[in-house]
Scaffold this motif. Sequence first.
Motif, PDB file in Angstrom:
ATOM      1  N   SER A  42      54.139  32.532  44.352  1.00 56.43           N
ATOM      2  CA  SER A  42      53.430  32.512  43.073  1.00 56.43           C
ATOM      3  C   SER A  42      52.883  33.901  42.745  1.00 56.43           C
ATOM      4  O   SER A  42      53.004  34.377  41.614  1.00 56.43           O
ATOM      5  CB  SER A  42      52.295  31.490  43.123  1.00 56.43           C
ATOM      6  N   GLU A  43      52.284  34.540  43.750  1.00 53.36           N
ATOM      7  CA  GLU A  43      51.748  35.888  43.537  1.00 53.36           C
ATOM      8  C   GLU A  43      52.846  36.878  43.199  1.00 53.36           C
ATOM      9  O   GLU A  43      52.668  37.743  42.338  1.00 53.36           O
ATOM     10  CB  GLU A  43      50.980  36.343  44.776  1.00 53.36           C
ATOM     11  N   LYS A  44      53.985  36.754  43.849  1.00 52.53           N
ATOM     12  CA  LYS A  44      55.108  37.650  43.574  1.00 52.53           C
ATOM     13  C   LYS A  44      55.604  37.453  42.145  1.00 52.53           C
ATOM     14  O   LYS A  44      55.861  38.419  41.423  1.00 52.53           O
ATOM     15  CB  LYS A  44      56.247  37.403  44.562  1.00 52.53           C
ATOM     16  N   ALA A  45      55.740  36.198  41.721  1.00 50.18           N
ATOM     17  CA  ALA A  45      56.187  35.924  40.355  1.00 50.18           C
ATOM     18  C   ALA A  45      55.184  36.474  39.348  1.00 50.18           C
ATOM     19  O   ALA A  45      55.567  37.041  38.318  1.00 50.18           O
ATOM     20  CB  ALA A  45      56.392  34.419  40.155  1.00 50.18           C
ATOM     21  N   GLY A  46      53.893  36.337  39.643  1.00 43.34           N
ATOM     22  CA  GLY A  46      52.865  36.887  38.765  1.00 43.34           C
ATOM     23  C   GLY A  46      52.938  38.400  38.690  1.00 43.34           C
ATOM     24  O   GLY A  46      52.789  38.992  37.615  1.00 43.34           O
TER      25      GLY A  46
END
Length: 87
Positions: A42-46
């Motif tokens: 999720s953090e990477k996608a953000g």
Amino acid sequence: MSGDDLSVEELRRQQRRQEHAESEQIAEADTDAEAARHRRRSEKAGYLRHKLEQRQRSERDDGDDGGDGGDGDDGGDGDDPDLPPAA
């Protein structure tokens, strides 16, 4: 250039969907390791979505300067020391 803008926009939307999906998976994870994996995704996608937004802003700002995108060299001034003078 508008084709590139659409591609960047679609990539940004995909990253937003991925970020949301991974965030939902955190709550449904069976183990701490699985939750951590979804949190990282999720953090990477953000992060990627944020970078795509920056790129869109940069491209939009570059397009607003009214320039031709060139380096200012019209190619015909004859001042280049590596070339012989024009006849």
